[in-house]
Scaffold this motif. Structure first.
Motif, mmCIF file in Angstrom:
data_model
loop_
_atom_site.group_PDB
_atom_site.id
_atom_site.type_symbol
_atom_site.label_atom_id
_atom_site.label_comp_id
_atom_site.label_asym_id
_atom_site.label_seq_id
_atom_site.Cartn_x
_atom_site.Cartn_y
_atom_site.Cartn_z
ATOM 1 N N SER A 18 0.818 -1.215 0.000
ATOM 2 C CA SER A 18 0.000 0.000 0.000
ATOM 3 C C SER A 18 0.851 1.264 0.000
ATOM 4 N N ASP A 19 2.067 1.204 0.598
ATOM 5 C CA ASP A 19 2.921 2.392 0.708
ATOM 6 C C ASP A 19 4.385 1.989 0.560
ATOM 7 N N ILE A 20 5.150 2.861 -0.091
ATOM 8 C CA ILE A 20 6.596 2.663 -0.249
ATOM 9 C C ILE A 20 7.308 3.784 0.508
ATOM 10 N N PHE A 21 8.330 3.418 1.299
ATOM 11 C CA PHE A 21 9.057 4.392 2.112
ATOM 12 C C PHE A 21 10.483 4.542 1.588
ATOM 13 N N LEU A 22 10.859 5.768 1.255
ATOM 14 C CA LEU A 22 12.236 6.091 0.853
ATOM 15 C C LEU A 22 12.817 7.012 1.922
ATOM 16 N N ILE A 23 13.496 6.435 2.900
ATOM 17 C CA ILE A 23 14.005 7.216 4.029
ATOM 18 C C ILE A 23 15.491 6.922 4.190
ATOM 19 N N PRO A 24 16.349 7.950 4.099
ATOM 20 C CA PRO A 24 17.800 7.731 4.189
ATOM 21 C C PRO A 24 18.194 6.993 5.466
ATOM 22 N N GLY A 25 19.171 6.075 5.324
ATOM 23 C CA GLY A 25 19.647 5.293 6.451
ATOM 24 C C GLY A 25 18.931 3.966 6.612
ATOM 25 N N SER A 26 17.868 3.752 5.807
ATOM 26 C CA SER A 26 17.095 2.508 5.869
ATOM 27 C C SER A 26 16.994 1.926 4.462
ATOM 28 N N PRO A 27 16.797 0.596 4.342
ATOM 29 C CA PRO A 27 16.455 0.063 3.022
ATOM 30 C C PRO A 27 15.139 0.662 2.541
ATOM 31 N N VAL A 28 14.860 0.585 1.257
ATOM 32 C CA VAL A 28 13.532 0.937 0.757
ATOM 33 C C VAL A 28 12.549 -0.054 1.388
ATOM 34 N N CYS A 29 11.464 0.461 1.988
ATOM 35 C CA CYS A 29 10.521 -0.398 2.701
ATOM 36 C C CYS A 29 9.129 -0.326 2.077
ATOM 37 N N LEU A 30 8.364 -1.401 2.297
ATOM 38 C CA LEU A 30 7.006 -1.513 1.756
ATOM 39 C C LEU A 30 6.049 -1.833 2.891
ATOM 40 N N LYS A 31 4.932 -1.124 2.932
ATOM 41 C CA LYS A 31 3.869 -1.446 3.895
ATOM 42 C C LYS A 31 2.887 -2.379 3.206
ATOM 43 N N GLN A 32 2.665 -3.527 3.843
ATOM 44 C CA GLN A 32 1.834 -4.564 3.249
ATOM 45 C C GLN A 32 1.038 -5.217 4.370
ATOM 46 N N GLY A 34 -0.512 -3.833 6.749
ATOM 47 C CA GLY A 34 -0.255 -3.172 8.033
ATOM 48 C C GLY A 34 1.155 -3.352 8.559
ATOM 49 N N GLN A 35 1.994 -4.178 7.908
ATOM 50 C CA GLN A 35 3.371 -4.420 8.348
ATOM 51 C C GLN A 35 4.355 -3.762 7.387
ATOM 52 N N VAL A 36 5.435 -3.200 7.934
ATOM 53 C CA VAL A 36 6.465 -2.553 7.119
ATOM 54 C C VAL A 36 7.688 -3.464 7.068
ATOM 55 N N SER A 37 8.170 -3.760 5.845
ATOM 56 C CA SER A 37 9.348 -4.626 5.698
ATOM 57 C C SER A 37 10.199 -4.138 4.527
ATOM 58 N N PRO A 38 11.517 -4.421 4.547
ATOM 59 C CA PRO A 38 12.409 -3.935 3.477
ATOM 60 C C PRO A 38 12.197 -4.672 2.159
ATOM 61 N N ILE A 39 12.357 -3.953 1.046
ATOM 62 C CA ILE A 39 12.301 -4.599 -0.270
ATOM 63 C C ILE A 39 13.625 -4.435 -1.021
ATOM 64 N N THR A 40 14.598 -3.749 -0.402
ATOM 65 C CA THR A 40 15.959 -3.728 -0.950
ATOM 66 C C THR A 40 16.907 -4.204 0.151
ATOM 67 N N GLN A 41 18.055 -4.731 -0.235
ATOM 68 C CA GLN A 41 18.987 -5.261 0.761
ATOM 69 C C GLN A 41 19.809 -4.152 1.393
ATOM 70 N N GLU A 42 20.307 -3.253 0.570
ATOM 71 C CA GLU A 42 21.187 -2.217 1.113
ATOM 72 C C GLU A 42 20.399 -0.981 1.535
ATOM 73 N N ARG A 43 20.944 -0.273 2.480
ATOM 74 C CA ARG A 43 20.331 0.983 2.931
ATOM 75 C C ARG A 43 20.543 2.066 1.881
ATOM 76 N N ILE A 44 19.589 2.980 1.787
ATOM 77 C CA ILE A 44 19.791 4.116 0.884
ATOM 78 C C ILE A 44 20.372 5.284 1.673
ATOM 79 N N MET A 45 21.416 5.834 1.157
ATOM 80 C CA MET A 45 22.072 6.979 1.783
ATOM 81 C C MET A 45 21.458 8.280 1.242
#
Length: 353
Positions: A18-32, A34-45
């Motif tokens: 439902s939502d994609i999170f692009l927040i520096p210092g964390s992997p790209v995350c997906l809300k699915q 009601g739960q948020v989990s990473p969809i990329t392995q490396e953190r985005i700087m």
């Protein structure tokens, strides 16, 4: 960072998020569900985050002036072959971040969204005001999109939507549809609503009643013969009515109660509850305004409305706690979830025993 924004958007859609999170210092995350989990392995700087957000602005054909000047920016955009996305880009800790709400192409299906038939039957309402309320992210926009689609397919007329930003695209069916986006097409909700009254509308969808001027104009619009649909961030019919009345100065509140009792046709409140095994399920409160409720609104006896809603099951009414109890009895939610989302946890706990 190798990821391109279109790859990230595609991954989010394919996973049913439902939502994609692009927040520096964390992997790209997906809300699915009601739960948020990473969809990329490396953190985005910060540099990679800024580049992804620059790509979003390119897709949206939008400049970054508002983001740079104000520190946040809200807009929507489409990607051919993928879908529509609502983006809120913002600055945090001197870097750029964004949250993207996924809105797939096409309109939602009311049955698959578990929207009750009593809610969908409100499309037959000819005039007055229908409010869909609930916390942020509870599916209010989806419910309204289903209602507008039903009206569009069954009635001839002019539908005007005023949104911030536009999420679902409605094509012309039996009705003509004009969709206006705040900032892009008009200055504000109140300005667009005043203009709408001169555009021969039959139905007006107002994305949100967020301030005194907009609420005042909306009440006037609902009095002039159109059907007006809008949202508020309240849970329950009683709190919704109190919220509207409390916006006005004390010396005007009696008149506003009279006005509201005459124009209000229904209040639909909804929440999304986490279900056992993952996912979300909506719970609804439905209040259809009848003469008894009109009198209670007019006389300020809002606390008595729950009894009328409880007794109005045959007319399609239901209380929020009754619907939560239904989900519990069907084995969809836990007792803890039921009590967390209940309007009156003490009363519901007694019934759960």
């Amino acid at each position: 960072m190798a990821e391109q924004i279109q790859d990230i958007l595609k991954a989010g859609l394919e996973k049913g998020g439902s939502d994609i999170f692009l927040i520096p210092g964390s992997p790209v995350c997906l809300k699915q569900g009601g739960q948020v989990s990473p969809i990329t392995q490396e953190r985005i700087m910060p540099d990679a985050s800024a580049e992804l957000i620059r790509q979003i602005y390119e897709l949206a054909r939008r400049d970054m002036d508002t983001l740079e000047a104000c520190g946040d920016d809200d807009f929507s955009f489409s990607v051919k072959g993928l879908g529509r996305f609502r983006c809120n880009a913002y600055k945090q800790r001197s870097s750029l971040a964004a949250v993207l709400r996924i809105v797939t192409f096409g309109l939602p299906d009311s049955e698959s969204m578990h929207i009750p038939q009593a809610v969908m039957d409100l499309h037959r309402t000819k005039n007055g005001m229908i409010l869909v309320t609930g916390p942020a992210g509870s599916g209010k926009t989806t419910t309204l999109a289903c209602l507008i689609d039903q009206i569009n397919n069954q009635k001839s007329g002019h539908i005007i939507t005023i949104e911030d930003p536009i999420e679902y695209i409605h094509s012309h069916q039996k009705s003509l549809v004009s969709q206006r986006e705040i900032e892009l097409d008009t200055k504000s909700y109140a300005a667009a609503l005043r203009a709408a009254l001169r555009q021969t509308p039959d139905v007006i969808l107002l994305g949100e009643m967020r301030d005194f001027e907009t609420i005042q104009t909306a009440l006037t619009a609902a009095e002039t013969g159109q059907l007006l649909l809008s949202t508020l961030h309240t849970v329950g019919a009683a709190k919704t009515i109190d919220r509207i009345v409390d916006v006005f100065p004390a010396n005007q509140q009696g008149q506003v109660r009279v006005q509201l009792s005459m124009v209000l046709r229904a209040v639909v409140s909804q929440q999304l509850l986490p279900v056992i095994g993952g996912g979300l399920e909506p719970a609804f409160e439905i209040m259809i305004v009848n003469p008894a409720i009109q009198n209670m609104i007019r006389e300020g006896k809002i606390h008595q409305m729950d009894n009328v809603i409880y007794a109005g099951a045959e007319a399609g009414m239901r209380t929020m706690d009754n619907d939560i109890l239904r989900l519990f009895k069907e084995g969809k939610i836990t007792k803890e979830t039921a009590l967390t989302y209940a309007v009156s946890p003490e009363n519901l706990e007694r019934r759960l025993r």
